[in-house]
Design an enzyme around this catalytic site. Sequence first.
Site, PDB file in Angstrom:
ATOM      1  N   GLY A  41       0.948  -1.084  -0.093  1.00 24.61           N
ATOM      2  CA  GLY A  41       0.018  -0.145   0.005  1.00 24.61           C
ATOM      3  C   GLY A  41       0.849   1.280   0.054  1.00 24.61           C
TER       4      GLY A  41
ATOM      5  N   GLN B 170       3.323  10.141   1.411  1.00 23.22           N
ATOM      6  CA  GLN B 170       4.346   9.390   1.267  1.00 23.22           C
ATOM      7  C   GLN B 170       5.433   9.680   0.109  1.00 23.22           C
ATOM      8  OE1 GLN B 170       2.632   5.271   2.356  1.00 23.22           O
ATOM      9  NE2 GLN B 170       4.583   5.155   3.242  1.00 23.22           N
TER      10      GLN B 170
ATOM     11  N   CYS C  81       6.397  -0.020   7.067  1.00 31.00           N
ATOM     12  CA  CYS C  81       5.924   1.288   6.587  1.00 31.00           C
ATOM     13  C   CYS C  81       7.312   1.713   5.357  1.00 31.00           C
ATOM     14  CB  CYS C  81       5.714   2.337   7.425  1.00 31.00           C
ATOM     15  SG  CYS C  81       5.014   3.860   6.410  1.00 31.00           S
ATOM     16  N   LEU C  82       6.973   1.893   4.413  1.00 28.47           N
ATOM     17  CA  LEU C  82       7.965   2.331   3.493  1.00 28.47           C
ATOM     18  C   LEU C  82       8.606   3.555   3.887  1.00 28.47           C
ATOM     19  CD1 LEU C  82       6.318   1.962   0.122  1.00 28.47           C
ATOM     20  CD2 LEU C  82       7.815   0.299   1.204  1.00 28.47           C
TER      21      LEU C  82
ATOM     22  N   HIS D  81      -4.146   1.278   8.022  1.00 29.51           N
ATOM     23  CA  HIS D  81      -2.752   1.976   8.203  1.00 29.51           C
ATOM     24  C   HIS D  81      -2.476   3.248   7.027  1.00 29.51           C
ATOM     25  CE1 HIS D  81       2.011   1.279   8.172  1.00 29.51           C
ATOM     26  NE2 HIS D  81       1.661   2.082   6.899  1.00 29.51           N
ATOM     27  N   GLU D  82      -2.747   2.828   5.975  1.00 32.24           N
ATOM     28  CA  GLU D  82      -2.696   3.965   4.387  1.00 32.24           C
ATOM     29  C   GLU D  82      -3.689   5.102   5.163  1.00 32.24           C
ATOM     30  OE1 GLU D  82      -0.374   3.397   2.767  1.00 32.24           O
ATOM     31  OE2 GLU D  82      -0.091   1.343   3.082  1.00 32.24           O
TER      32      GLU D  82
ATOM     33  N   HIS E 105      -2.030   7.741   7.323  1.00 34.99           N
ATOM     34  CA  HIS E 105      -1.226   8.537   6.742  1.00 34.99           C
ATOM     35  C   HIS E 105      -1.999  10.051   6.412  1.00 34.99           C
ATOM     36  CE1 HIS E 105       2.581   6.486   6.449  1.00 34.99           C
ATOM     37  NE2 HIS E 105       2.164   5.394   5.860  1.00 34.99           N
TER      38      HIS E 105
END
Length: 185
Positions: free
Chosen positions: A49, A54, A99-100, A141-142, A145
Amino acid sequence: MSILKVARLGHPVLRQKCHSIDPKTITGPDIQRLIRDMFQTMGDYNGVGLAAPQVHQPVRLVIAGGQEDEDGRPLFRVLINPEITVLNEKERLGMYEGCLSVPGLRGWVERPDTISVKAYNEKGQKQEFALEGFPAVVLQHECDHLDGILFVDRIEDMTRFAFDEEAARYLDLAGEEDNEEEAEE
Ligand code: ZN
């Protein structure tokens, strides 16, 4: 298409509340390009995702995976201006999230297991659907953000926050029922 640079923990773009997108602009060139670039970026990083902040765009757009279509292929949903309703506050699902934007680290987070989501898709169509289990966790989670929240903020037991290598060695990653513990979001 371009692979975009991913903002990392400490960059202020990850901490701001993102702006809603005017639904009339979804099919326009700017949002369509952002969606394509986000898909390419997520693919390059093997993410499950990705949220627009991000990639330094503080707008309410995410891509969320963790599902398969009826042919068993990975299914990723584009969600614009998403709104989440928790369907069962008591049932929670815990897993080691990554997480990226927080590379190399993972931590145990528990979230509601069953949610309902309202959002526009990439064609500007309104959608509403329910999710449970891993895809519900990815989507939450997304969407966090979009409000400047990172998974690290939701770790309650800091002894379960670790570098990937140490997590694999010392934490009970295998204790999860899902096998997606390596997923980066
Ligand atoms: Zn993330």
